[in-house]
Design an enzyme around this catalytic site. Structure first.
Site: not given
Length: 387
Positions: A249, A276, A320-321, A360, A362
């Site tokens: 997200g 993520c 970004g975190f 990721h 996937e």
């Protein structure tokens, strides 16, 4: 370069202004208008359509480092969400030719039809170097306001990502049943896939989930139900899940206190796997903290090491975190590390077995090195059901 050789010569002027006062002038290759967002970059050579439709890019203006984008067109099979969620798109050159047997249209037409602002013809190398040096910055992309000082001021006054709950802008409003599996490019072949009501039931908490994730889960013979990220632990457990998946997200995970609470309540009850944003939320639910990276990790070429085996995976990343290692509670152990900067790339709960990764598996688009994580989740659900 002579004007006659410029592929964007006839396109309207567009400008990208950064909060530090830098302005780039190019040509519009998408929709018209004006948007703001955090300007970031992605190092992938291909996969632009998957990037455009990844909800994790909500609130961001994405710069592609590869010089020519759009040469193989777009098609419905590769989309990762019903529509693009990013604020804007930046490329060095937008290809005028879409040459691929799977192509169903041009990138430029796709951008216009989905109202995505895009700029081409700027020095993306200079832009990326500035972001790497100074960090990701707020920016404004416009085809209507071409005054440099005005755009810079707008960029300075635009909202950043820290402290904002962007998940609410991209997650579904209601629950749904997912039935689509993988296409021929990434098909998973199981020796004895479960079927019907006997199949494991995976509940996916959608914080802005890429569609290739439920495709992978469904392809392994599972029943898949998708719930919005705001669902409570009680609502989730009413689905009688064999396992719960925490999706990717956009933005800052710390404001999502509703998710922290829900995940903490789920951990003792059911197997949990996060990707993520889901990784960050699992860590926060256990008492860890997160921090904002200087310019983030975005690309399909990010090396990660699995600590138990020393195996190195090349992974797709977009965040970004990251999880702050000093804040990690005793109940979590580090399972993977990002080899570019040594940040945490995976954790496991020592007591419940819940696990998550900061990339990721996937792989849409990207390498398939990490598909084993879906098998690991499958095995954990099977063992829990037999206990």
């Amino acid at each position: 370069m002579p004007e006659s050789n410029n592929p964007h010569a006839d396109a309207p002027v567009a400008k990208l202004a950064l909060e530090d006062g830098t302005v780039y002038t190019g040509k519009s290759v998408g929709a018209g208008g004006e948007v703001s967002g955090e300007v970031v970059f992605n190092t992938a050579m291909t996969g632009y359509q998957e990037i455009l439709t990844d909800p994790s890019y909500c609130g961001q203006i994405v710069t592609m480092t590869y010089p020519e984008i759009g040469n193989y067109g777009v098609n419905e099979a590769d989309i990762e969400h019903q529509k693009p969620a990013l604020s804007g798109f930046v490329v060095r050159e937008s290809s005028r030719i879409a040459s691929n047997y799977r192509s169903e249209g041009s990138l430029s037409d796709y951008l216009v039809s989905h109202n995505v602002l895009a700029i081409a013809g700027i020095d993306t190398r200079a832009l990326v170097r500035r972001i790497r040096t100074e960090g990701a910055m707020r920016g404004v992309l416009s085809t209507v306001d071409l005054d440099d000082e005005s755009l810079i001021e707008k960029a300075k006054n635009s909202p950043g990502l820290v402290g904002r709950d962007l998940v609410r802008e991209v997650m579904p409003a209601q629950h749904s049943v997912w039935e689509q599996g993988l296409d021929e490019w990434t098909a998973v072949h199981l020796e004895d896939p479960p079927a019907g009501d006997d199949a494991p039931h995976v509940v996916c908490l959608d914080f802005g989930m890429k569609w290739n994730i439920p495709r992978h889960i469904r392809a392994r013979g599972n029943r898949v139900t998708i719930l919005p990220g705001t669902a409570s632990a009680e609502e989730i457990m009413q689905q009688n899940p064999s396992g719960v998946f925490l999706s990717n997200g956009p933005g800052d995970p710390e404001p999502l206190e509703y998710a922290h609470k829900t995940i903490a309540e789920l951990l003792p009850q059911v197997p949990v796997f996060g990707i993520c944003m889901g990784h960050q939320l699992l860590a926060l639910a256990c008492g860890a903290k997160t921090f904002k990276l200087k310019f983030g990790h975005r690309g399909v070429n990010q090396p990660v090491q699995e600590l138990a085996t020393s195996k190195v995976e090349i992974t797709t990343q977009n965040h970004g975190f990251a999880v702050e290692e000093e804040s990690l509670p005793d109940c979590l152990e580090i399972t993977h590390r990002n080899l570019n900067d040594n940040t945490i790339a995976g954790v496991r709960h020592k007591e419940t077995g819940a696990f998550s990764v900061q990339y990721h598996p996937e792989a849409a688009s990207g390498p398939h090195d990490s598909h084993y994580l879906f098998e690991q989740f499958q095995k954990q659900m099977r063992q829990t059901s037999q206990a």
